[in-house]
Scaffold this motif. Structure first.
Motif: not given
Length: 72
Positions: A1-28
């Motif tokens: 269940k936990l793995k499924k929830e984490l995959l769902e967050v990632k599918r919604k556009g969650a940022k990855h730790g290695s990415g370089n993203y804007s600080e003006r949008s939520c990382g999750r």
């Protein structure tokens, strides 16, 4: 269940730790953050800036983002 929830967050556009993203949008959820300084909205574990909806408060008064909380 936990793995499924984490995959769902990632599918919604969650940022990855290695990415370089804007600080003006939520990382999750990718929602825009307020125009106020965002330094206080940085998750201590993954260092992403997150909105209030993606914060989970811990018993000691600190908080982590929703993904880091589930990975603990």
């Amino acid at each position: 269940k936990l793995k499924k929830e984490l995959l769902e967050v990632k599918r919604k556009g969650a940022k990855h730790g290695s990415g370089n993203y804007s600080e003006r949008s939520c990382g999750r959820c990718q929602e825009p953050l307020s125009r106020l300084p965002v330094f206080s909205n940085q998750c201590e574990m993954c260092n992403h800036y997150v909105c209030r909806n993606c914060q989970t408060f811990l018993l000691n008064g600190s908080w982590l983002c929703s993904v880091c909380t589930q990975e603990m």
